[in-house]
Structure formats: C-alpha cells, structure tokens
Write a protein that holds these residues in place. Structure first.
Motif, PDB file in Angstrom:
ATOM      1  N   GLU A  18      -5.287  -6.735  -7.486  1.00 49.69           N
ATOM      2  CA  GLU A  18      -5.843  -7.352  -5.963  1.00 49.69           C
ATOM      3  C   GLU A  18      -6.061  -6.073  -5.126  1.00 49.69           C
ATOM      4  N   PRO A  19      -7.385  -5.552  -5.404  1.00 51.23           N
ATOM      5  CA  PRO A  19      -8.107  -4.311  -4.738  1.00 51.23           C
ATOM      6  C   PRO A  19      -8.199  -4.724  -3.402  1.00 51.23           C
ATOM      7  N   THR A  20      -8.077  -5.911  -2.769  1.00 52.89           N
ATOM      8  CA  THR A  20      -8.724  -6.131  -1.262  1.00 52.89           C
ATOM      9  C   THR A  20      -7.635  -7.051  -0.803  1.00 52.89           C
ATOM     10  N   ARG A  46       0.844  -1.161   0.105  1.00 51.56           N
ATOM     11  CA  ARG A  46       0.042  -0.094  -0.048  1.00 51.56           C
ATOM     12  C   ARG A  46       0.817   0.992   0.061  1.00 51.56           C
ATOM     13  N   GLY A  47       1.871   1.111   0.492  1.00 49.25           N
ATOM     14  CA  GLY A  47       2.949   2.530   0.554  1.00 49.25           C
ATOM     15  C   GLY A  47       3.324   2.841  -0.774  1.00 49.25           C
ATOM     16  N   ASP A  48       3.660   4.383  -0.825  1.00 42.12           N
ATOM     17  CA  ASP A  48       4.130   4.920  -2.152  1.00 42.12           C
ATOM     18  C   ASP A  48       5.429   4.437  -2.469  1.00 42.12           C
ATOM     19  N   ALA A  49       6.203   4.049  -1.572  1.00 41.59           N
ATOM     20  CA  ALA A  49       7.544   3.921  -1.986  1.00 41.59           C
ATOM     21  C   ALA A  49       7.598   2.559  -2.886  1.00 41.59           C
ATOM     22  N   SER A  56      -1.291 -16.933  -1.118  1.00 40.15           N
ATOM     23  CA  SER A  56      -2.597 -17.343  -2.330  1.00 40.15           C
ATOM     24  C   SER A  56      -2.721 -16.205  -3.331  1.00 40.15           C
ATOM     25  N   MET A  57      -2.164 -15.067  -2.941  1.00 44.50           N
ATOM     26  CA  MET A  57      -2.166 -14.201  -4.191  1.00 44.50           C
ATOM     27  C   MET A  57      -1.348 -14.208  -5.004  1.00 44.50           C
ATOM     28  N   LYS A  90       2.079   2.479  -9.458  1.00 48.84           N
ATOM     29  CA  LYS A  90       1.995   1.268  -8.445  1.00 48.84           C
ATOM     30  C   LYS A  90       0.478   1.222  -8.029  1.00 48.84           C
ATOM     31  N   ARG A  91       0.073   2.334  -7.644  1.00 51.12           N
ATOM     32  CA  ARG A  91      -1.166   2.004  -7.043  1.00 51.12           C
ATOM     33  C   ARG A  91      -2.235   1.635  -7.949  1.00 51.12           C
ATOM     34  N   LEU A  92      -2.359   1.946  -9.185  1.00 53.43           N
ATOM     35  CA  LEU A  92      -3.242   1.864 -10.364  1.00 53.43           C
ATOM     36  C   LEU A  92      -3.151   0.130 -10.327  1.00 53.43           C
ATOM     37  N   VAL A  93      -1.881   0.086 -10.953  1.00 48.11           N
ATOM     38  CA  VAL A  93      -1.559  -1.377 -11.429  1.00 48.11           C
ATOM     39  C   VAL A  93      -1.933  -2.500 -10.251  1.00 48.11           C
TER      40      VAL A  93
END
Length: 257
Positions: free
Chosen positions: A218-220, A95-98, A146-147, A210-213
């Motif tokens: 895996e949105p959740t 979740r982080g920006d780095a 599992s992801m 990074k956030r978009l991809v």
C-alpha cells in the motif's frame, strides 16, 4: 486533568502502549485517539526499536464510541475529526521505523480491528475475534479497514464488512493476518519472546525491510484512509446513519429507509 486511556512504558528498546479503559471495552474516541497518537510519537522520540500495542480488560477494543454521535450537534464533523485522528495513529504505526507488534485478546471490533492490524506482527489468543460490523450501524469502514483487503482478500473483507461476520483467530491466522496463535494464558509470554528477539536485530535492516514490503502492499495509505474518513463522516450525518447508531445503543434492529 483528563482521564487516562493509554499507558506508556519504555524499556530496553521496546515501547509498550496499552489501552487501559478496559472496564468499558477500550472504546475509541477523540481523547483516546489523541493519547494513543501521543504515545506512538513518544515511542518515536525514544527511538524505540519495537512498539507493543496491547489492551487491558476483556476486549482489545469494542470500536468507536458511538454514543457521542447520537447526541452531537454536528455528528459529521465529530466523526470526521475522530476518523482523521485514528488515521494519524495508523499512519504513524505504518510509516514509522519501529516494528509494531499488536497483542490481541477478546474482540477487536470496528476501528479497533484496523488499528490492531496496522501492526507489522499481529499476535492473537486463540479465543480472539475480529469484526468489521460497520454496515450494521449504517456506516462504512475507517482507519484502514478497506486496506485489510491486501491481507485477507477481497471477498473475505466484503463478507466481514457487509454481513457483519466475525473473523475468528484461527481464520485470521490461516489468512496470514495473525503471525502467532496461542492459548490466551500464553499470549503475554509469547509477545515478550518475540519482542526480545526483535529488539536485538539490526534496526536499520528491519526498518528498511518494513518500508520496502509496506510500500509494495500500500504505497499511499494516507489517501486511502482520507477517502474512508470522508465516507464514514458523510454517512453518520445521514438519517440511516443516525438510525443505525440509535438502534445499536438501544439494542434493537435498525429500521433503515
């Protein structure tokens, strides 16, 4: 003073987080998880552009420290605490920006595998191996194991998880998990070169990408990892889970009921 399991340095936009319990194979337990999460949060506070996750010793990580679950009064509660601790580490990395770069040599096994794979860029020595051998000790994957299906594909992950097969560095590269595959002696220099390129990029553009991809893939992740934590903690308290752990520690074949 508690033993040091994780080293942290920060320089020129790059936070370097290193597992330093190499003599024991960098096992993952509650204290090492806490130190790892503290290091990731420190990188966030330092506004790191890149986090480099590496390890000392022969292995990236041998996985969870199973010996504690063989003697614990409440192994289910203990493993739930450990799994949730590992989940917090993975969540912060994802979740982080780095941008996160993992540098894998030797073997990344058990929970060590999804922790390494939580990186945005995975670099590996050509001798590296990855293992999801939970079923062999009567347990199920945790920490985002599992992801890995999103990257490696359904049946490859089932093979790794159910049969305990090793994934070679070449197979991981061919599947798209590993971004660069190099001889072990070139791994550190390759990591430095990639990190140097990333820290000079646009922080906003790279973080947005990074956030978009990741949100598409895996949105959740939090809910998925919570299900994993509940599953593995339930299994460790079962008779087969305890037998699997004892057999592993005693270096014999398990006798599952």
């Amino acid at each position: 003073m508690s033993e040091k399991y994780v080293d942290y340095t920060f320089d020129d936009g790059a936070a370097r987080i290193t597992l330093v319990n190499g003599d024991r194979g960098n096992p993952v337990h509650i204290e090492s998880c806490n130190q790892l999460r503290d290091a990731v949060l420190r990188a966030k506070a330092d506004a790191a552009r890149v986090i480099v996750l590496a390890a000392e010793g022969r292995f990236f990580s041998v996985g969870g420290a199973l010996d504690g679950f063989a003697t614990a009064n409440d192994p289910e509660a203990l493993l739930l605490e450990l799994a949730e601790g590992a989940n917090r580490v993975v969540t912060e990395l994802v979740r982080g920006d780095a941008l996160v770069v993992s540098v894998v040599h030797g073997t990344a096994a058990g929970i060590g595998f999804p922790i390494a794979a939580a990186a945005d860029i995975v670099l590996a020595a050509d001798s590296a191996k990855f293992s999801l051998a939970y079923a062999k000790v009567g347990l199920s994957p945790d920490g985002g194991g599992s992801m890995l299906t999103h990257t490696l594909g359904l049946h490859r992950v089932l093979r790794l998880a159910l049969l305990g097969d090793l994934l070679t560095a070449q197979e991981a590269y061919d599947a798209g998990l590993v971004a660069r595959l190099v001889p072990a002696e070139e791994l550190a220099a390759t990591a430095d070169e990639i990190v140097a390129g990333l820290v000079t990029g646009s922080r906003e553009a790279l973080a947005a990408t990074k956030r978009l991809v990741r949100n598409v893939a895996e949105p959740t992740p939090e809910s998925r990892m919570r299900q994993e934590a509940e599953s593995i903690s339930r299994l460790v308290g079962s008779s087969n889970g305890q037998e699997g752990i004892r057999a592993f520690l005693e270096k014999r074949a398990p006798r599952f009921k």
